[in-house]
Design a protein around this motif. Sequence first.
Motif, mmCIF file in Angstrom:
data_model
loop_
_atom_site.group_PDB
_atom_site.id
_atom_site.type_symbol
_atom_site.label_atom_id
_atom_site.label_comp_id
_atom_site.label_asym_id
_atom_site.label_seq_id
_atom_site.Cartn_x
_atom_site.Cartn_y
_atom_site.Cartn_z
ATOM 1 N N ARG A 115 0.837 -1.247 0.002
ATOM 2 C CA ARG A 115 -0.032 0.128 0.181
ATOM 3 C C ARG A 115 1.011 1.214 0.048
ATOM 4 N NH1 ARG A 115 -3.776 -0.161 4.917
ATOM 5 N NH2 ARG A 115 -4.380 2.179 4.095
ATOM 6 N N PHE A 116 1.869 1.129 0.764
ATOM 7 C CA PHE A 116 2.514 2.406 0.806
ATOM 8 C C PHE A 116 3.468 2.401 -0.337
ATOM 9 C CE2 PHE A 116 3.405 4.066 5.406
ATOM 10 C CZ PHE A 116 2.106 3.420 5.666
ATOM 11 N N GLU A 117 3.927 1.322 -1.043
ATOM 12 C CA GLU A 117 4.861 1.607 -2.373
ATOM 13 C C GLU A 117 3.867 2.364 -3.217
ATOM 14 O OE1 GLU A 117 6.217 -2.436 -3.383
ATOM 15 O OE2 GLU A 117 8.118 -2.175 -2.073
ATOM 16 N N LYS A 118 2.577 1.895 -3.564
ATOM 17 C CA LYS A 118 1.842 2.494 -4.399
ATOM 18 C C LYS A 118 1.866 4.170 -4.157
ATOM 19 C CE LYS A 118 -3.020 2.338 -5.952
ATOM 20 N NZ LYS A 118 -3.504 3.614 -5.954
ATOM 21 N N ARG A 119 1.664 4.367 -3.128
ATOM 22 C CA ARG A 119 1.758 5.829 -2.548
ATOM 23 C C ARG A 119 2.984 6.513 -2.942
ATOM 24 N NH1 ARG A 119 -0.277 10.642 -3.399
ATOM 25 N NH2 ARG A 119 -0.484 11.840 -1.598
ATOM 26 N N PHE A 120 3.995 5.947 -2.571
ATOM 27 C CA PHE A 120 5.358 6.438 -2.912
ATOM 28 C C PHE A 120 5.436 6.730 -4.273
ATOM 29 C CE2 PHE A 120 7.030 4.090 0.964
ATOM 30 C CZ PHE A 120 6.419 5.277 1.806
ATOM 31 N N ARG A 121 4.934 5.743 -5.049
ATOM 32 C CA ARG A 121 5.306 5.946 -6.629
ATOM 33 C C ARG A 121 4.442 7.233 -7.058
ATOM 34 N NH1 ARG A 121 4.247 0.202 -6.296
ATOM 35 N NH2 ARG A 121 6.364 -0.876 -6.644
#
Length: 321
Positions: free
Chosen positions: A256-262
């Motif tokens: 979930r966090f990776e998606k937001r970081f992208r």
Amino acid sequence: MRVWRQLADFVQRHGAAALISVHDVKGSAPREVGARMVVRPDGAFHGTIGGGQLEFRMLDIAREMLDAGRGPARIFDQALGPDLGQCCGGRVKILIETFDARAMEELTPLVAAEAEGRLFELECRMEEGRVKRDFASAVGDDRWTGWRETHGEVRTPVLLFGAGHVGRALVLSLAPLPFAVRWLDDRDDAFPAHLPPNAKAVRMWDPEAEIAEASPQSLILVMTHDHPLDMEITAAALRRDFPYVGLIGSATKRARFEKRFRELGIPEETIRSLVCPIGLPDIEDKDPAIIAASVTAQLLQVREHGGVAQKFSPPAASNDT
């Protein structure tokens, strides 16, 4: 251990103290050159030169020297196998010195240098049976004969965001180790009444400012009580080039966090460097003390091998939390 501070403290409180140092090593030995112990007249001590028969014998000798009063320094040459029955097989020279109140003048600048939190070098020589120490000159002197010692310690800075169960366990786990912990939380009552000497509790008002002002050598750990706050802090940390950025959480939380970081434009390589879950990959127990021990081992790996030259590579497996 801050050797000179401990030595001065023993002298002030107990009237005398001994310093036991590993002076030279050939072959395999329990500790390296520069390992030290500070001994009180009653036999209590701080530090270690490796334990076993070598340490026991040197402690006995140090107490005998203290009982005899201030006297000359002595060097003991020990073959670990033949002399002591230890399996290391190497040979060590141990230097033992005694100090009393007359030494405080020479100890004071060494205590001050240690307190600066850096490594420093001393030029040493025997003078009238005692070790004379001077701060090493940057220029050097070809006429100088003796040996050099390195003292002091450099603590790796850790920014720990979150004072929950794992945060508390981690602060205790890091307490005896060469880390300087800046412990941050935005709740007034988050911190315990007593902290280890290497930890400083800080009421957090601006987490991004904390990240911006942190030393580039800092190791970052994010484990707050609030996922959006975790996101904010972790994103800010990933925008800088820290050796280690760790986020407590499961593989699902990471995704979930990776998606937001992208979406925030953080480069893919940087996102991959995030350590989440934190800790050693083969330890899956979620007890706070066990997570803390696992993360501590990981931070020691980073300190030993990662340094500031490269980012830590996160494990392939996970210990979801």
